[in-house]
Design an enzyme around this catalytic site. Structure first.
Site, PDB file in Angstrom:
ATOM      1  N   GLU A 166       0.816  -1.215   0.000  1.00 54.51           N
ATOM      2  CA  GLU A 166       0.000   0.000   0.000  1.00 54.51           C
ATOM      3  C   GLU A 166       0.845   1.259   0.000  1.00 54.51           C
ATOM      4  O   GLU A 166       0.487   2.267  -0.572  1.00 54.51           O
ATOM      5  CB  GLU A 166      -0.940   0.006   1.210  1.00 54.51           C
ATOM      6  CG  GLU A 166      -1.781   1.264   1.309  1.00 54.51           C
ATOM      7  CD  GLU A 166      -3.010   1.100   2.180  1.00 54.51           C
ATOM      8  OE1 GLU A 166      -3.467   2.116   2.728  1.00 54.51           O
ATOM      9  OE2 GLU A 166      -3.511  -0.026   2.318  1.00 54.51           O
ATOM     10  N   LYS A 167       2.009   1.171   0.651  1.00 52.74           N
ATOM     11  CA  LYS A 167       2.883   2.336   0.767  1.00 52.74           C
ATOM     12  C   LYS A 167       4.335   1.868   0.882  1.00 52.74           C
ATOM     13  O   LYS A 167       4.596   0.695   1.195  1.00 52.74           O
ATOM     14  CB  LYS A 167       2.473   3.197   1.965  1.00 52.74           C
ATOM     15  CG  LYS A 167       2.478   2.463   3.288  1.00 52.74           C
ATOM     16  CD  LYS A 167       2.065   3.373   4.428  1.00 52.74           C
ATOM     17  CE  LYS A 167       0.572   3.567   4.491  1.00 52.74           C
ATOM     18  NZ  LYS A 167      -0.163   2.346   4.901  1.00 52.74           N
ATOM     19  N   ASP A 179      -2.985  -2.563   3.155  1.00 53.89           N
ATOM     20  CA  ASP A 179      -3.217  -2.592   4.601  1.00 53.89           C
ATOM     21  C   ASP A 179      -4.344  -3.571   4.919  1.00 53.89           C
ATOM     22  O   ASP A 179      -5.229  -3.798   4.074  1.00 53.89           O
ATOM     23  CB  ASP A 179      -3.586  -1.193   5.111  1.00 53.89           C
ATOM     24  CG  ASP A 179      -2.345  -0.343   5.383  1.00 53.89           C
ATOM     25  OD1 ASP A 179      -1.230  -0.880   5.265  1.00 53.89           O
ATOM     26  OD2 ASP A 179      -2.499   0.855   5.699  1.00 53.89           O
ATOM     27  N   ASP A 228      -7.363  -3.979   5.737  1.00 53.98           N
ATOM     28  CA  ASP A 228      -8.734  -3.486   5.876  1.00 53.98           C
ATOM     29  C   ASP A 228      -9.342  -3.388   4.474  1.00 53.98           C
ATOM     30  O   ASP A 228      -8.680  -3.684   3.475  1.00 53.98           O
ATOM     31  CB  ASP A 228      -8.786  -2.132   6.600  1.00 53.98           C
ATOM     32  CG  ASP A 228      -7.925  -1.068   5.942  1.00 53.98           C
ATOM     33  OD1 ASP A 228      -7.653  -1.180   4.728  1.00 53.98           O
ATOM     34  OD2 ASP A 228      -7.500  -0.128   6.629  1.00 53.98           O
ATOM     35  N   TYR A 237      -1.326  -2.706  14.009  1.00 53.98           N
ATOM     36  CA  TYR A 237      -2.101  -1.906  13.052  1.00 53.98           C
ATOM     37  C   TYR A 237      -3.050  -0.949  13.773  1.00 53.98           C
ATOM     38  O   TYR A 237      -3.836  -1.358  14.630  1.00 53.98           O
ATOM     39  CB  TYR A 237      -2.893  -2.840  12.138  1.00 53.98           C
ATOM     40  CG  TYR A 237      -3.612  -2.130  11.022  1.00 53.98           C
ATOM     41  CD1 TYR A 237      -2.898  -1.498  10.013  1.00 53.98           C
ATOM     42  CD2 TYR A 237      -4.993  -2.095  10.980  1.00 53.98           C
ATOM     43  CE1 TYR A 237      -3.553  -0.849   8.978  1.00 53.98           C
ATOM     44  CE2 TYR A 237      -5.656  -1.442   9.950  1.00 53.98           C
ATOM     45  CZ  TYR A 237      -4.924  -0.816   8.952  1.00 53.98           C
ATOM     46  OH  TYR A 237      -5.576  -0.164   7.936  1.00 53.98           O
ATOM     47  N   ARG A 269      -5.638   1.189  12.686  1.00 55.13           N
ATOM     48  CA  ARG A 269      -7.027   1.474  12.295  1.00 55.13           C
ATOM     49  C   ARG A 269      -7.969   0.354  12.721  1.00 55.13           C
ATOM     50  O   ARG A 269      -8.858  -0.045  11.974  1.00 55.13           O
ATOM     51  CB  ARG A 269      -7.112   1.722  10.794  1.00 55.13           C
ATOM     52  CG  ARG A 269      -6.430   3.001  10.349  1.00 55.13           C
ATOM     53  CD  ARG A 269      -6.376   3.088   8.830  1.00 55.13           C
ATOM     54  NE  ARG A 269      -5.857   4.355   8.367  1.00 55.13           N
ATOM     55  CZ  ARG A 269      -4.572   4.664   8.290  1.00 55.13           C
ATOM     56  NH1 ARG A 269      -3.665   3.768   8.667  1.00 55.13           N
ATOM     57  NH2 ARG A 269      -4.176   5.841   7.838  1.00 55.13           N
TER      58      ARG A 269
END
Length: 698
Positions: free
Chosen positions: A7-8, A101, A103, A319, A321
């Protein structure tokens, strides 16, 4: 080649380190036969209305609602280079691993890139709840088929498209309505943003309209052979002088009861004792962490999320979130290692790794578990990161301390025909609370039913009701997560209690920031309050768009899509069906604003705008022409176009000048005129019966 798409970059680096021997390249890393590349968050975004149809570029009520027949996504600005890197690597890949990520947004973020490049090859999924070496190694050895997460991606896509539909259409409708009422700028509405704003506006309105009520509390000092204690009058339903909340508002009645009870004897009619247990607070989810950090450190919700993300990327915590406060029982064996690694503080040093709190419950763990330390030892953290790490790790360490136990007593006495109630508690085991604020205690004597008591003193305390507190960022986040508390409808309250509230752990902080940036709310010290603009927006917004029930039920349906119990197509069809119902009240409420006041030259909508020169004054304008049309405001409606004063000309009387002079009306004094020569060096002249008169210097 196996290609990981993270993702990043930070997540990509963690995976590359886990794979071993990473070699850096432009936009990717190689690790033997594996390659790791990355996104920068969403590389693609939903197209704008005018990318579908040119006529949708213009903000016109007649084009609403805007609903694309086929959805388009376009690359975000500045990401073409990285997209090209991914495109080239996909052509060489035998297997792709979605490393978004853990989610629904992380799932979609990579899936949409694969879909953009029409990649249909073998795709797997890595699920990383934390980035420490042990967790990465475990995740690399337990890859899943990416198809298992299709519903998660569909839920994120449904959320994205629903937000686009609501945001684009409702914002355009509200902006057009605002223009008709003299409001400037874009007036933004949103599926989560507007109900959140409504919470703040409603709270501010309640506070502004609050009228304090005085009431009396009658206190008595009672004696028993085993000791004395305080008691409070417990009014019965037939006691006169009570308000609808059961408070004694008749002070004369209160004084009479106090006088009547003083020096009287009575009897204990109820004496109960119960042992109670208070377990340690559960590990934090993002919402509880934001609320705690707001109260303790004054941090904003976004600040907490950003810091928690950095701690995660530094491999110090899991994580961030997460919407869950429970921990999987399978991770209990890691406790000893984590506690030992962080044993430099007392709460860790005396923790017992054999104690198992109620937090360990695999059945209650959702897609993520509570936010906890990984066991990595922090070094030289900035102040904000150090504070948040301590908050996260301390709450984890409390799971390995005994619960607090105490004896709760209640005594009800009858004196002078009235009941007097007393409660108290005595700590039996301090447990985890020795590291927290100690509760107040009122030890009570050991008594039993039918014992005699005497009232040696009774007095009246006058108190006053208080309005609800203004929202802070922490309490607003908690309100968004527990929206059922603000709903009166019993059936809706039950449904919402079982679901997520409004927004998600990942989006709530961003919603608050958006409301600030749009000028709808502002911070006053630690509080959040609505602005006049925010209050006007809510006043103009129909109930369905500001009602938290609507968006909370949508969030529930998105969760159902992720769980596979609701169909993506059904949800989106319902959105298209509901859209006209949501925005029609806005366009209709414009009345003579949207539907009337046409431009006299082209028939398009006139805009009512505030005058910059005269406060409180307005004018009407149409900008559909090369030369804009301006009309005066007459009692809230556009007046007729004022004819310009005829411009007179005459030869300049200065000797040797062959230029012409022109007559102008003074801006300071209406009806007074003066003359100006084309030769700007010549003096201005007074008006003399429509001709240039005596010269004067301005």
């Amino acid at each position: 080649m196996r290609l990981f798409i993270a993702e990043k970059p930070s997540l990509g680096r963690a995976i590359a380190e886990g794979l071993g021997s990473p070699q850096k390249n432009e936009g990717y890393m190689t690790c033997g036969d594996d390659t790791v590349t990355w996104c920068f968050g969403h590389l693609l975004e939903l197209a704008n209305p005018d990318d579908y149809k040119p006529e949708w570029k213009k903000w016109d009520a007649n084009t609403l609602p805007i609903i694309p027949d086929e959805w388009k996504v376009l690359p975000r600005k500045g990401v073409a280079k990285q997209l090209n890197v991914i495109k080239k690597l996909l052509k060489k890949a035998d297997v792709v691993v979605n490393a978004g990520d853990p989610d629904r947004e992380g799932q979609l973020l990579v899936d949409e890139v694969l879909d953009h490049f029409k990649y249909t090859g073998n795709t797997q999924r890595i699920w990383l709840a934390s980035l420490d070496e042990k967790s990465v190694s475990k995740a690399l050895n337990s890859l899943k088929d990416n198809k298992d997460y299709t519903t998660l991606s569909q839920a994120a896509l449904a959320r994205s498209r629903a937000d686009w539909l609501t945001g684009i259409n409702a914002t355009r409708a509200m902006t057009l309505l605002g223009r008709s009422k003299g409001m400037q700028g874009v007036l933004s509405l949103g599926r989560v943003q507007t109900p959140t704003l409504n919470l703040i506006v409603s709270r501010d309105k309640t506070i502004a309209n609050f009228k304090p009520q005085k009431y009396a509390v009658v206190q008595a000092t009672l004696t028993h052979e085993k000791g004395s204690f305080k008691a409070q009058l417990q009014p019965s339903e037939d006691t006169t002088g009570l308000d609808e909340e059961g408070r004694l508002v008749d002070t004369a009645k209160a004084e009479a009861i106090a006088k009547e009870a003083t020096n009287q004897t009575g009897t204990i009619v109820e004496a109960t004792s119960q042992k109670k247990t208070v377990h340690p607070p559960l590990p934090h989810c993002l919402s509880s962490l934001q609320k705690a950090a707001s109260a303790k450190f004054g941090m904003s919700a976004k600040e907490v999320l950003d810091i928690a993300q950095r701690l995660y990327e530094k491999k110090l915590t899991t994580y961030p979130r997460s919407d869950c406060r429970y921990l999987p029982e399978e991770q209990f064996d890691d406790a000893k290692r984590i506690l030992q690694a962080l044993s430099s503080t007392p709460v860790f040093e005396v923790a017992n790794p054999d104690l198992k709190s109620k937090a360990w419950n695999t059945k209650k763990v959702t897609a993520h578990h509570g936010i906890i330390p990984t066991g990595q030892v922090p070094a030289n953290l900035p102040a904000g990161e150090a504070k948040l790490f301590e908050l996260i790790s301390t709450t984890y360490a409390l799971q390995f301390h005994l619960p607090r136990t105490y004896e709760a007593k209640k005594i009800v006495s009858e004196i002078a025909g009235y009941l007097w109630s007393t409660t108290g508690q005595t700590t039996l085991e301090t447990g985890w609370t020795k590291f927290d604020k100690q509760p107040e205690e009122q030890p009570l004597p050991t008594v039993k039913k039918d014992d005699a008591v005497s009232c040696v003193e009774s007095k009246v305390d006058l108190k006053q009701t208080k309005p609800p507190a203004k929202f802070t960022e922490g309490t607003l986040i908690a309100a968004m997560a527990s929206i059922h508390r603000f709903i009166d409808d019993a059936e809706a309250k039950k449904t919402l209690k079982e679901n997520e509230g409004i927004g998600t752990e990942a989006t709530r902080a961003g919603i608050i920031e958006t409301l600030k940036q749009r000028g709808y709310i502002k911070a006053e010290k630690k509080n959040l309050v609505s602005t006049e603009l925010g209050q006007n927006i809510i006043a103009l917004t129909p109930k369905e768009l500001k009602d938290p029930i609507t968006t909370a039920l949508w969030e529930s349906r998105l969760s159902a899509i992720a769980a596979g119990t609701e169909q993506f197509d059904t949800f989106m069809a319902d959105q298209a069906h509901l859209l006209p119902i949501l925005i029609t009240p806005i366009t209709n409420s414009a009345g003579t604003g949207l539907e009337g006041h046409p431009c006299p030259e082209c028939g398009k909508l006139l805009r009512k705008l505030p005058s910059k020169k005269e406060k409180g004054k307005f004018f009407w304008a149409c900008f559909e022409h090369d030369k804009p049309v301006f009309l005066p405001d007459v009692k809230g409606k556009p007046g007729t176009k004022q004819p310009k004063t005829k411009l007179l000309q005459a030869p300049c009387p200065e000797e040797g000048c062959d230029k012409m002079m022109r007559r102008f009306e003074s801006k300071k004094k209406k009806g007074k005129f003066f003359w100006v020569c084309e030769n700007k060096e010549h003096p201005l002249r007074n008006d003399d019966g429509g001709k240039p008169g005596m010269a004067f210097r301005a």
